[in-house]
Structure formats: structure tokens, C-alpha cells
Scaffold this motif. Structure first.
Motif, PDB file in Angstrom:
ATOM      1  N   ALA A  64       6.483   7.691  -2.798  1.00  0.00           N
ATOM      2  CA  ALA A  64       7.551   8.524  -3.149  1.00  0.00           C
ATOM      3  C   ALA A  64       7.407   9.718  -3.364  1.00  0.00           C
ATOM      4  N   ILE A  65       9.153  10.241  -3.047  1.00  0.00           N
ATOM      5  CA  ILE A  65       9.943  11.804  -3.115  1.00  0.00           C
ATOM      6  C   ILE A  65       9.840  11.685  -4.803  1.00  0.00           C
ATOM      7  N   LEU A  66       8.955  12.449  -4.988  1.00  0.00           N
ATOM      8  CA  LEU A  66       9.599  12.859  -6.818  1.00  0.00           C
ATOM      9  C   LEU A  66      10.003  14.077  -6.741  1.00  0.00           C
ATOM     10  N   LYS A  67      11.070  14.642  -7.686  1.00  0.00           N
ATOM     11  CA  LYS A  67      10.921  15.834  -7.961  1.00  0.00           C
ATOM     12  C   LYS A  67      10.414  16.311  -9.163  1.00  0.00           C
ATOM     13  N   ARG A  95       4.965  14.590  -2.173  1.00  0.00           N
ATOM     14  CA  ARG A  95       5.148  12.895  -2.052  1.00  0.00           C
ATOM     15  C   ARG A  95       4.385  11.769  -2.467  1.00  0.00           C
ATOM     16  N   MET A  96       4.312  11.053  -3.586  1.00  0.00           N
ATOM     17  CA  MET A  96       2.981  10.280  -3.861  1.00  0.00           C
ATOM     18  C   MET A  96       3.056   9.141  -3.182  1.00  0.00           C
ATOM     19  N   SER A  97       1.940   8.828  -3.195  1.00  0.00           N
ATOM     20  CA  SER A  97       1.729   7.469  -2.526  1.00  0.00           C
ATOM     21  C   SER A  97       1.477   6.320  -2.940  1.00  0.00           C
ATOM     22  N   PRO A  98       1.440   5.424  -3.127  1.00  0.00           N
ATOM     23  CA  PRO A  98       1.352   3.947  -4.154  1.00  0.00           C
ATOM     24  C   PRO A  98       0.678   3.607  -4.822  1.00  0.00           C
ATOM     25  N   SER A  99      -0.780   4.602  -4.276  1.00  0.00           N
ATOM     26  CA  SER A  99      -2.160   4.917  -5.465  1.00  0.00           C
ATOM     27  C   SER A  99      -1.941   5.770  -5.919  1.00  0.00           C
ATOM     28  N   GLY A 100      -1.231   6.490  -6.098  1.00  0.00           N
ATOM     29  CA  GLY A 100      -1.171   7.936  -7.372  1.00  0.00           C
ATOM     30  C   GLY A 100      -1.279   9.198  -6.517  1.00  0.00           C
ATOM     31  N   ALA A 101      -1.555   9.379  -5.227  1.00  0.00           N
ATOM     32  CA  ALA A 101      -2.374  10.680  -4.428  1.00  0.00           C
ATOM     33  C   ALA A 101      -1.243  11.182  -3.780  1.00  0.00           C
ATOM     34  N   VAL A 102      -1.061  12.610  -3.819  1.00  0.00           N
ATOM     35  CA  VAL A 102      -0.233  13.349  -3.601  1.00  0.00           C
ATOM     36  C   VAL A 102      -0.368  13.817  -2.072  1.00  0.00           C
ATOM     37  N   LEU A 103       0.712  13.104  -1.814  1.00  0.00           N
ATOM     38  CA  LEU A 103       0.427  13.350   0.036  1.00  0.00           C
ATOM     39  C   LEU A 103       1.097  14.707   0.477  1.00  0.00           C
ATOM     40  N   ALA A 104       1.931  15.742  -0.249  1.00  0.00           N
ATOM     41  CA  ALA A 104       2.045  17.010   0.131  1.00  0.00           C
ATOM     42  C   ALA A 104       3.370  16.987  -0.900  1.00  0.00           C
ATOM     43  N   VAL A 105       3.222  18.519  -0.814  1.00  0.00           N
ATOM     44  CA  VAL A 105       4.279  18.695  -2.036  1.00  0.00           C
ATOM     45  C   VAL A 105       4.973  20.023  -1.135  1.00  0.00           C
ATOM     46  N   ARG A 155      -2.678  18.036 -10.740  1.00  0.00           N
ATOM     47  CA  ARG A 155      -1.550  18.114 -12.203  1.00  0.00           C
ATOM     48  C   ARG A 155      -0.846  17.005 -11.518  1.00  0.00           C
ATOM     49  N   HIS A 156      -0.033  15.716 -10.708  1.00  0.00           N
ATOM     50  CA  HIS A 156       0.941  14.730 -10.810  1.00  0.00           C
ATOM     51  C   HIS A 156      -0.335  14.099  -9.858  1.00  0.00           C
ATOM     52  N   GLY A 157      -1.272  14.195  -9.246  1.00  0.00           N
ATOM     53  CA  GLY A 157      -1.995  13.424  -9.073  1.00  0.00           C
ATOM     54  C   GLY A 157      -2.395  11.995 -10.029  1.00  0.00           C
ATOM     55  N   ILE A 158      -2.112  10.806 -10.442  1.00  0.00           N
ATOM     56  CA  ILE A 158      -2.704   9.617 -10.897  1.00  0.00           C
ATOM     57  C   ILE A 158      -3.905   9.238 -10.558  1.00  0.00           C
ATOM     58  N   ILE A 159      -5.298  10.115 -11.420  1.00  0.00           N
ATOM     59  CA  ILE A 159      -6.485   9.834 -10.837  1.00  0.00           C
ATOM     60  C   ILE A 159      -7.485   9.263 -11.279  1.00  0.00           C
TER      61      ILE A 159
END
Length: 192
Positions: free
Chosen positions: A46-49, A92-102, A134-138
Motif C-alpha cells: 500500500a501507498i500511505l499518505k 510504501r507498506m507491505s501486507p506484513s506491516g513493514a515499511v518498504l520505502a519512504v 514509527r509506522h512499521g507494525i511490529i
């Protein structure tokens, strides 16, 4: 988020150099932000704003407050951290909650530019590393893409560095307590 390190001496302690004196050093940051999903690709990424709505930040060094900012205080409006309020960036966040890129963080980083200590703090808050943390879903990342159901548990182990005091191993245990239905959809409740 809150980070702190504290040094205490017990017993007779000879005169210590300033850099070794006892006390608490660290910071506390509270940030409220809006998070909007702009798109999701075929792989579920997902692309998150993210838009920063409010911020408080307190830094202390050896029990002395060196920076105290609260975006709700009118007196703090001229401070460098105030320039972050209302700014946005994307990730950009993966389905597993990892932030792949800013992505698209140039405007918020330009707002943080400057040489004052407050600017340097603002720059740290909008660095790639800080945004990812901050945004990764641990809890999701620790599940390592496996499907979990209410009652399932999983563990994540990591090494935590404490600067000059060395490292330690931290084990985090998670349990999917429930999946609740709300007006906005489904909410997973994870115990840690």
C-alpha cells in the motif's frame, strides 16, 4: 515513543568528570497523524499518505530539559518543530506491516531544514529510519507473513544496543487476542 538511559552510582564515588555524572538522558515524543491509504498494488503493498497533526517533544540531558515543544502551545509556534505540523510524506507498506520505502518526503524535510537544535531534532523525526520505525507494525512483521487466528501466539527476538553499556536480547511475545468488528471494518487486538 520514549527513550531514556539512566546512570546511578551507589556508594562512595570520587569526583566524576561531567560526561560520567549520574542522571537521566533521553526524549519523549508524541505525534498524532492522519494515515490515508492512497493505493494498493497487486502484491498487497500500500501507498500511505501521512499528515502530521500534532507533536510534543521533550528532550533531557542529565535530568535537565534541553528542549520542550508542544504544538498546542501558541508560544511554541516559532520553534522549528512547529514547521512539521500539517506536513505530509508518503510511504510504501507491505501486507506484513513493514515499511518498504519512504517516498515524497522532500517537503517535510525542507520544512525541518536549519542548523538550530530544534531543526536537527525535526530532521531526525522525518529521517527514513525514524519514519520506518514509527509506522512499521511490529506485531505483524514478527508474525513473518504466517496466518494467525485468535488465540495464536508468536515470538520475535532482537538484539538491543545500549551504547557504552553493551547489548541485550529482547524477546517479545505476541498473542492475537481477538478480531473485533467495528463500524469501520475489522480490528485485530494483539497482546504483547
Amino acid at each position: 515513543t520514549r527513550t531514556e538511559r539512566r546512570v546511578d552510582y551507589i556508594g562512595d564515588v570520587p569526583a566524576m568528570p561531567d560526561e560520567l555524572k549520574a542522571g537521566r538522558t533521553g526524549n519523549q515524543m508524541n505525534m498524532a497523524f492522519d494515515q490515508q491509504v492512497e493505493s494498493v498494488d497487486a502484491g498487497g503493498n500500500a501507498i500511505l499518505k501521512i499528515t502530521i497533526k500534532s507533536l510534543t517533544y521533550i528532550a533531557q540531558s542529565r535530568d535537565k530539559v534541553s528542549l520542550d515543544f508542544d504544538s498546542s502551545r501558541a508560544a511554541d509556534a516559532p520553534m522549528p518543530l512547529a514547521k512539521l505540523i500539517g506536513q505530509s510524506y508518503k510511504l510504501r507498506m507491505s501486507p506484513s506491516g513493514a515499511v518498504l520505502a519512504v517516498a515524497d518526503a522532500n517537503a517535510v524535510r525542507a520544512a525541518a531544514a536549519g542548523k538550530l537544535p530544534g531543526n536537527q531534532t525535526a530532521q531526525k523525526l522525518v529521517s527514513d529510519e525514524a519514519i520506518k520505525e514509527r509506522h512499521g507494525i511490529i506485531a505483524l512483521m514478527a508474525a513473518q507473513r504466517r496466518t494467525v487466528r485468535p488465540g495464536d501466539t508468536w515470538t520475535d527476538t532482537k538484539v538491543v544496543a545500549f551504547g557504552l553499556m553493551g547489548t541485550d536480547t529482547l524477546q517479545q511475545n505476541y498473542k492475537l487476542a481477538s478480531i473485533d468488528r467495528t463500524a469501520g471494518g475489522r480490528v485485530a487486538v494483539v497482546e504483547m
